[in-house]
Write a protein that holds these residues in place. Structure first.
Motif, PDB file in Angstrom:
ATOM      1  N   HIS A 314       0.827  -1.209   0.000  1.00 24.08           N
ATOM      2  CA  HIS A 314       0.000   0.000   0.000  1.00 24.08           C
ATOM      3  C   HIS A 314       0.859   1.256   0.000  1.00 24.08           C
ATOM      4  O   HIS A 314       1.908   1.303   0.641  1.00 24.08           O
ATOM      5  N   ARG A 315       0.415   2.282  -0.699  1.00 24.57           N
ATOM      6  CA  ARG A 315       1.107   3.580  -0.711  1.00 24.57           C
ATOM      7  C   ARG A 315       0.470   4.466   0.358  1.00 24.57           C
ATOM      8  O   ARG A 315      -0.630   4.977   0.169  1.00 24.57           O
ATOM      9  N   PHE A 316       1.152   4.625   1.446  1.00 21.77           N
ATOM     10  CA  PHE A 316       0.631   5.415   2.561  1.00 21.77           C
ATOM     11  C   PHE A 316       0.933   6.884   2.346  1.00 21.77           C
ATOM     12  O   PHE A 316       2.016   7.252   1.885  1.00 21.77           O
ATOM     13  N   GLU A 317      -0.038   7.717   2.714  1.00 17.92           N
ATOM     14  CA  GLU A 317       0.134   9.155   2.579  1.00 17.92           C
ATOM     15  C   GLU A 317       1.084   9.659   3.660  1.00 17.92           C
ATOM     16  O   GLU A 317       0.872   9.426   4.841  1.00 17.92           O
ATOM     17  N   GLY A 318       2.139  10.367   3.219  1.00 18.37           N
ATOM     18  CA  GLY A 318       3.112  10.848   4.196  1.00 18.37           C
ATOM     19  C   GLY A 318       3.566  12.257   3.938  1.00 18.37           C
ATOM     20  O   GLY A 318       4.722  12.597   4.180  1.00 18.37           O
ATOM     21  N   GLY A 319       2.682  13.091   3.414  1.00 16.52           N
ATOM     22  CA  GLY A 319       3.072  14.472   3.149  1.00 16.52           C
ATOM     23  C   GLY A 319       3.549  14.604   1.714  1.00 16.52           C
ATOM     24  O   GLY A 319       2.799  14.418   0.765  1.00 16.52           O
ATOM     25  N   GLU A 320       4.846  14.899   1.527  1.00 17.46           N
ATOM     26  CA  GLU A 320       5.368  15.144   0.188  1.00 17.46           C
ATOM     27  C   GLU A 320       5.507  13.870  -0.635  1.00 17.46           C
ATOM     28  O   GLU A 320       5.398  13.883  -1.852  1.00 17.46           O
ATOM     29  N   ALA A 321       5.801  12.756   0.017  1.00 17.10           N
ATOM     30  CA  ALA A 321       6.009  11.504  -0.714  1.00 17.10           C
ATOM     31  C   ALA A 321       5.330  10.357   0.032  1.00 17.10           C
ATOM     32  O   ALA A 321       5.196  10.394   1.257  1.00 17.10           O
ATOM     33  N   PRO A 322       4.877   9.320  -0.706  1.00 21.30           N
ATOM     34  CA  PRO A 322       4.249   8.173  -0.046  1.00 21.30           C
ATOM     35  C   PRO A 322       5.225   7.465   0.880  1.00 21.30           C
ATOM     36  O   PRO A 322       6.441   7.450   0.645  1.00 21.30           O
ATOM     37  N   LEU A 323       4.710   6.876   1.936  1.00 19.62           N
ATOM     38  CA  LEU A 323       5.517   6.140   2.905  1.00 19.62           C
ATOM     39  C   LEU A 323       5.453   4.650   2.629  1.00 19.62           C
ATOM     40  O   LEU A 323       4.436   4.132   2.182  1.00 19.62           O
ATOM     41  N   ALA A 324       6.565   3.964   2.921  1.00 18.83           N
ATOM     42  CA  ALA A 324       6.588   2.505   2.903  1.00 18.83           C
ATOM     43  C   ALA A 324       6.374   2.031   4.333  1.00 18.83           C
ATOM     44  O   ALA A 324       7.160   2.332   5.227  1.00 18.83           O
ATOM     45  N   VAL A 325       5.284   1.305   4.567  1.00 16.31           N
ATOM     46  CA  VAL A 325       4.943   0.825   5.906  1.00 16.31           C
ATOM     47  C   VAL A 325       4.740  -0.683   5.835  1.00 16.31           C
ATOM     48  O   VAL A 325       4.148  -1.188   4.876  1.00 16.31           O
ATOM     49  N   THR A 326       5.248  -1.390   6.838  1.00 16.92           N
ATOM     50  CA  THR A 326       5.051  -2.832   6.907  1.00 16.92           C
ATOM     51  C   THR A 326       4.560  -3.212   8.296  1.00 16.92           C
ATOM     52  O   THR A 326       4.637  -2.411   9.243  1.00 16.92           O
ATOM     53  N   VAL A 327       4.064  -4.436   8.429  1.00 15.87           N
ATOM     54  CA  VAL A 327       3.634  -4.944   9.721  1.00 15.87           C
ATOM     55  C   VAL A 327       4.237  -6.320   9.957  1.00 15.87           C
ATOM     56  O   VAL A 327       4.582  -7.044   9.017  1.00 15.87           O
ATOM     57  N   SER A 328       4.359  -6.673  11.227  1.00 16.12           N
ATOM     58  CA  SER A 328       4.717  -8.021  11.643  1.00 16.12           C
ATOM     59  C   SER A 328       3.518  -8.610  12.364  1.00 16.12           C
ATOM     60  O   SER A 328       2.816  -7.899  13.096  1.00 16.12           O
ATOM     61  N   ILE A 329       3.284  -9.904  12.161  1.00 13.61           N
ATOM     62  CA  ILE A 329       2.086 -10.538  12.711  1.00 13.61           C
ATOM     63  C   ILE A 329       2.453 -11.839  13.408  1.00 13.61           C
ATOM     64  O   ILE A 329       3.175 -12.675  12.848  1.00 13.61           O
TER      65      ILE A 329
END
Length: 387
Positions: A314-329
């Motif tokens: 997913h491309r997360f909104e982070g202001g000027e540029a999209p953020l790379a976000v991950t999760v651990s489960i």
């Protein structure tokens, strides 16, 4: 029309194949229109939005549908209060595209509902007289010609009806196929129930105000209920702990406002494909919890792996540029082989899922680790990477 596929009629001198092609194209348009409306209803965040989607999108999709209302049995005026402007969600205007959902909702008595569907619980199509228009379309000024009324059933109870009307007296005619209309009514009933339950959670203090999912208090209540159910039926129960990787760095680098948006988007991704019996809750901070009743360990791992990949892609909104976000489960499963060794089942599940989550973090993050205590070896785990 808002409810039936076309049969197609041959025209003298016109090749039969042309008629068939035109029929197929029109049927595809109808299917696509219903699908888009259904998705809009499922994605509605409140009862106001749900009613607005129906009142706005049915006439927009099917031009000869001139009026739409949702009628429900609402003796305590609970639905009516939820539709009031400014209630609960802080909005003061109408719904999407300035549709005012209060004008598209009708509170009916049970006697009125039974009168509308006396013989069967099938959609009713036909002419619209002045009395019917006054009952179901009180805010529409012009005389309506025909109606399609679809009963809303929830847990085998008639709770209301989804109503479409046309100025054309021949548009909704008896004998027309109503399969799509019945399907849309089933989706509508489910969405009404979900929206009301969502608002009840908010009112009772059992919802996380930032993400809109259940909070830890409600999760623990549901967990207790599901464990009692497990003792009775021995159906497997999957428990997940989800942690956003390096979330502190998101807050430090981009600010808490961006961090809040990330939490909201992660919650949306995790809850997007949940079944009605599944539960997503915010544990606190950047952690979420999930319960999947009647789900075995391997299926739980596959679901967790899919969620992990969905967040990573997913491309997360982070202001000027999209953020790379991950999760651990971390995944744990309560099944027939589970042994608690003096612990409560709730504590046992949390400990197993928490240990699996820790292992996922230690082994590189952006992955799923499944506890495998059913093998009687607590150190035996399976790792699934979303890299």
């Amino acid at each position: 029309m808002g409810g039936a596929l076309l049969a197609g009629t041959a025209v003298p001198g016109q090749p039969e194949l042309d008629v068939l092609k035109r029929q197929i194209r029109e049927n595809e348009r109808i299917w696509a229109g219903f699908r888009n409306i259904e998705l809009g209803m499922i994605g509605a965040q409140s009862l106001r939005d749900l009613v607005s989607v129906a009142a706005r999108d049915l006439p927009r999709t099917f031009p000869r549908v001139d009026a739409v209302t949702l009628a429900c049995f609402d003796p305590e005026y609970e639905l009516t209060r939820l539709l009031a402007p400014g209630e609960l969600d802080g909005r003061s205007g109408g719904g999407p595209d300035d549709i005012d959902p209060t004008t598209a909702f009708v509170n009916l008595t049970q006697d009125a509902l039974r009168t509308l569907f006396p013989a069967s619980l099938k959609p009713r199509l036909g002419p619209c007289d002045r009395e019917l228009q006054s009952l179901l379309f009180p805010g529409y000024g012009r005389p309506l010609g025909s109606v399609a009324l679809a009963p809303l059933m929830l847990r085998d109870q008639l709770i209301g009806c989804l109503n479409q009307a046309s100025l054309d007296r021949t548009h909704f005619s008896p004998g027309t196929a109503t399969d799509l209309l019945e399907h849309l009514a089933a989706v509508t009933a489910m969405c009404v129930d979900n929206a009301v339950n969502h608002e009840r959670l908010r009112l009772s203090g059992l919802m996380d105000p930032l993400t809109g999912v259940a909070n830890r208090r409600f999760f623990e209540r549901r967990l207790s209920e599901e464990i009692e159910r497990w003792f009775r039926r021995q159906e497997p129960l999957v428990y997940m702990l989800v942690d956003i990787d390096h979330f502190k760095q998101v807050n430090d680098r981009h600010g808490h406002k961006v961090g809040d948006r990330v939490l909201q988007q992660v919650a949306e991704l995790l809850g997007r494909d949940l079944r009605g019996a599944d539960l997503l809750a915010r544990y606190g901070g950047e952690e979420f919890m999930m319960l999947l009743p009647n789900t075995g360990g391997p299926d739980g791992v596959r679901i967790a792996d899919r969620l992990c990949r969905a967040v990573a892609g997913h491309r997360f909104e982070g202001g000027e540029a999209p953020l790379a976000v991950t999760v651990s489960i971390g995944v744990a499963c309560l099944d027939r082989s589970s042994e608690f060794a003096g612990q409560s089942p709730a504590a046992w599940l949390f400990e197993r899922a928490d240990a699996a989550l820790y292992e996922a973090k230690q082994s590189g993050r952006n992955r799923v680790v499944a506890d495998r205590t059913e093998t009687r070896d607590p150190s035996d785990t399976e790792k699934y990477s979303a890299d």
